[in-house]
Design a protein around this motif. Structure first.
Motif, PDB file in Angstrom:
ATOM      1  N   GLU A  46      16.211 -10.650 -14.217  1.00 14.94           N
ATOM      2  CA  GLU A  46      15.419  -9.858 -13.293  1.00 14.94           C
ATOM      3  C   GLU A  46      13.941  -9.956 -13.634  1.00 14.94           C
ATOM      4  O   GLU A  46      13.558 -10.192 -14.788  1.00 14.94           O
ATOM      5  N   GLY A  47      13.113  -9.761 -12.633  1.00 14.78           N
ATOM      6  CA  GLY A  47      11.679  -9.744 -12.841  1.00 14.78           C
ATOM      7  C   GLY A  47      11.244  -8.437 -13.454  1.00 14.78           C
ATOM      8  O   GLY A  47      11.731  -7.372 -13.076  1.00 14.78           O
ATOM      9  N   VAL A  48      10.320  -8.511 -14.397  1.00 18.94           N
ATOM     10  CA  VAL A  48       9.794  -7.331 -15.066  1.00 18.94           C
ATOM     11  C   VAL A  48       8.354  -7.082 -14.643  1.00 18.94           C
ATOM     12  O   VAL A  48       7.987  -5.977 -14.248  1.00 18.94           O
ATOM     13  N   SER A  49       7.548  -8.132 -14.726  1.00 20.90           N
ATOM     14  CA  SER A  49       6.133  -7.986 -14.418  1.00 20.90           C
ATOM     15  C   SER A  49       5.556  -9.355 -14.123  1.00 20.90           C
ATOM     16  O   SER A  49       6.128 -10.386 -14.499  1.00 20.90           O
ATOM     17  N   CYS A  50       4.405  -9.350 -13.443  1.00 21.88           N
ATOM     18  CA  CYS A  50       3.757 -10.610 -13.111  1.00 21.88           C
ATOM     19  C   CYS A  50       2.264 -10.368 -12.932  1.00 21.88           C
ATOM     20  O   CYS A  50       1.850  -9.278 -12.498  1.00 21.88           O
ATOM     21  N   ILE A  51       1.491 -11.397 -13.272  1.00 22.41           N
ATOM     22  CA  ILE A  51       0.057 -11.351 -13.013  1.00 22.41           C
ATOM     23  C   ILE A  51      -0.290 -12.603 -12.235  1.00 22.41           C
ATOM     24  O   ILE A  51       0.051 -13.720 -12.658  1.00 22.41           O
ATOM     25  N   ASN A  52      -0.913 -12.431 -11.078  1.00 26.34           N
ATOM     26  CA  ASN A  52      -1.190 -13.625 -10.305  1.00 26.34           C
ATOM     27  C   ASN A  52      -2.574 -14.158 -10.630  1.00 26.34           C
ATOM     28  O   ASN A  52      -3.330 -13.569 -11.400  1.00 26.34           O
ATOM     29  N   ASN A  53      -2.861 -15.316 -10.061  1.00 26.44           N
ATOM     30  CA  ASN A  53      -4.115 -15.978 -10.387  1.00 26.44           C
ATOM     31  C   ASN A  53      -5.193 -15.699  -9.354  1.00 26.44           C
ATOM     32  O   ASN A  53      -6.368 -15.621  -9.682  1.00 26.44           O
ATOM     33  N   SER A  54      -4.767 -15.529  -8.109  1.00 26.63           N
ATOM     34  CA  SER A  54      -5.747 -15.487  -7.020  1.00 26.63           C
ATOM     35  C   SER A  54      -6.730 -14.328  -7.169  1.00 26.63           C
ATOM     36  O   SER A  54      -7.937 -14.494  -6.986  1.00 26.63           O
ATOM     37  N   ASP A  55      -6.225 -13.150  -7.537  1.00 23.80           N
ATOM     38  CA  ASP A  55      -7.135 -12.008  -7.688  1.00 23.80           C
ATOM     39  C   ASP A  55      -6.814 -11.162  -8.911  1.00 23.80           C
ATOM     40  O   ASP A  55      -7.361 -10.068  -9.076  1.00 23.80           O
ATOM     41  N   GLY A  56      -5.922 -11.674  -9.761  1.00 24.45           N
ATOM     42  CA  GLY A  56      -5.583 -10.942 -10.978  1.00 24.45           C
ATOM     43  C   GLY A  56      -4.676  -9.754 -10.748  1.00 24.45           C
ATOM     44  O   GLY A  56      -4.478  -8.929 -11.645  1.00 24.45           O
ATOM     45  N   SER A  57      -4.093  -9.651  -9.556  1.00 22.62           N
ATOM     46  CA  SER A  57      -3.201  -8.526  -9.276  1.00 22.62           C
ATOM     47  C   SER A  57      -1.997  -8.558 -10.199  1.00 22.62           C
ATOM     48  O   SER A  57      -1.527  -9.620 -10.592  1.00 22.62           O
ATOM     49  N   THR A  58      -1.529  -7.370 -10.527  1.00 22.85           N
ATOM     50  CA  THR A  58      -0.356  -7.254 -11.389  1.00 22.85           C
ATOM     51  C   THR A  58       0.763  -6.536 -10.649  1.00 22.85           C
ATOM     52  O   THR A  58       0.508  -5.713  -9.752  1.00 22.85           O
ATOM     53  N   TYR A  59       1.990  -6.857 -11.030  1.00 23.51           N
ATOM     54  CA  TYR A  59       3.169  -6.281 -10.397  1.00 23.51           C
ATOM     55  C   TYR A  59       4.156  -5.859 -11.477  1.00 23.51           C
ATOM     56  O   TYR A  59       4.250  -6.515 -12.518  1.00 23.51           O
ATOM     57  N   TYR A  60       4.885  -4.790 -11.180  1.00 23.53           N
ATOM     58  CA  TYR A  60       5.845  -4.278 -12.138  1.00 23.53           C
ATOM     59  C   TYR A  60       7.124  -3.869 -11.421  1.00 23.53           C
ATOM     60  O   TYR A  60       7.085  -3.333 -10.309  1.00 23.53           O
ATOM     61  N   ALA A  61       8.242  -4.107 -12.087  1.00 29.49           N
ATOM     62  CA  ALA A  61       9.499  -3.555 -11.592  1.00 29.49           C
ATOM     63  C   ALA A  61       9.426  -2.035 -11.676  1.00 29.49           C
ATOM     64  O   ALA A  61       8.777  -1.487 -12.565  1.00 29.49           O
ATOM     65  N   ASP A  62      10.098  -1.373 -10.761  1.00 27.81           N
ATOM     66  CA  ASP A  62      10.075   0.089 -10.757  1.00 27.81           C
ATOM     67  C   ASP A  62      10.545   0.665 -12.089  1.00 27.81           C
ATOM     68  O   ASP A  62      10.060   1.697 -12.532  1.00 27.81           O
ATOM     69  N   SER A  63      11.470  -0.022 -12.722  1.00 28.03           N
ATOM     70  CA  SER A  63      12.059   0.483 -13.957  1.00 28.03           C
ATOM     71  C   SER A  63      11.085   0.491 -15.131  1.00 28.03           C
ATOM     72  O   SER A  63      11.335   1.160 -16.143  1.00 28.03           O
ATOM     73  N   VAL A  64       9.965  -0.253 -15.004  1.00 34.13           N
ATOM     74  CA  VAL A  64       9.025  -0.331 -16.130  1.00 34.13           C
ATOM     75  C   VAL A  64       7.633   0.193 -15.777  1.00 34.13           C
ATOM     76  O   VAL A  64       6.761   0.245 -16.654  1.00 34.13           O
ATOM     77  N   LYS A  65       7.425   0.561 -14.531  1.00 35.82           N
ATOM     78  CA  LYS A  65       6.107   1.069 -14.122  1.00 35.82           C
ATOM     79  C   LYS A  65       5.692   2.260 -14.963  1.00 35.82           C
ATOM     80  O   LYS A  65       6.470   3.167 -15.207  1.00 35.82           O
ATOM     81  N   GLY A  66       4.435   2.221 -15.394  1.00 37.38           N
ATOM     82  CA  GLY A  66       3.917   3.309 -16.210  1.00 37.38           C
ATOM     83  C   GLY A  66       4.205   3.152 -17.687  1.00 37.38           C
ATOM     84  O   GLY A  66       3.659   3.906 -18.504  1.00 37.38           O
ATOM     85  N   ARG A  67       5.064   2.185 -18.038  1.00 39.79           N
ATOM     86  CA  ARG A  67       5.404   1.979 -19.456  1.00 39.79           C
ATOM     87  C   ARG A  67       4.972   0.606 -19.964  1.00 39.79           C
ATOM     88  O   ARG A  67       4.636   0.462 -21.126  1.00 39.79           O
ATOM     89  N   PHE A  68       5.001  -0.394 -19.091  1.00 40.53           N
ATOM     90  CA  PHE A  68       4.666  -1.766 -19.475  1.00 40.53           C
ATOM     91  C   PHE A  68       3.330  -2.157 -18.839  1.00 40.53           C
ATOM     92  O   PHE A  68       3.005  -1.728 -17.714  1.00 40.53           O
TER      93      PHE A  68
END
Length: 123
Positions: A46-68
Motif C-alpha cells: 500500500e502507498g504510505v506517502s509521496c512527494i511529487n516533483n512538479s510543485d513539491g506537494s506531499t500526500y499521505y495515506a489516511d492511516s498515517v496523516k498527522g504522524r508521518f
C-alpha cells in the motif's frame, strides 16, 4: 542505472519514532516524484506517502496523516520518511519507489524499487 536504498528501519515501541531514508544513485531524485510504500505480512502493498516533483506537494495515506512526514534533501539525493507516534499496525517492510515521472502514483505503476527496510512496532 537508478538504484534506491532504504535504511532506518528497526524495532520500536508503540508511540516511538523512526526516520527512514531512501538514498538514490544513478539519478537525481529531485527530478522525480518519490513514494514510500509498505507491505505487512499477508497484506497487499500500500502507498504510505509521496512527494511529487512538479510543485513539491506531499500526500499521505489516511492511516498515517498527522504522524508521518515526507521530505527531501536534494544535496544528499535522499528522501526521508519521519514516522512518529508509531502503532503496531505500522509494522511492515517499507519501500521507496519511483516511476521516474514528476507526479505521484500507485504502487502498481512504480518501475524502480529499493529492497525495503523492516519496521517493527512492538512492546
Amino acid at each position: 542505472q537508478l538504484q534506491l536504498v532504504e535504511s532506518g528501519g528497526g524495532l520500536v515501541q508503540p508511540g516511538g519514532s523512526l526516520r527512514l531514508s531512501c538514498a538514490a544513485s544513478g539519478v537525481t531524485l529531485d527530478d522525480y516524484a518519490i513514494g514510500w510504500f509498505r507491505q505487512a505480512p499477508g497484506k497487499e502493498r500500500e502507498g504510505v506517502s509521496c512527494i511529487n516533483n512538479s510543485d513539491g506537494s506531499t500526500y499521505y495515506a489516511d492511516s498515517v496523516k498527522g504522524r508521518f512526514t515526507i521530505s527531501r534533501d536534494n544535496a544528499k539525493n535522499t528522501v526521508y520518511l519521519q514516522m512518529n507516534s508509531l502503532k503496531p499496525e505500522d509494522t511492515a517492510v517499507y519501500y521507496c519507489a519511483t516511476d521516474m515521472t514528476t507526479l505521484c502514483g500507485p504502487y502498481y505503476g512504480m518501475d524502480y524499487w529499493g529492497k525495503g527496510t523492516l519496521v517493527t512496532v512492538s512492546s
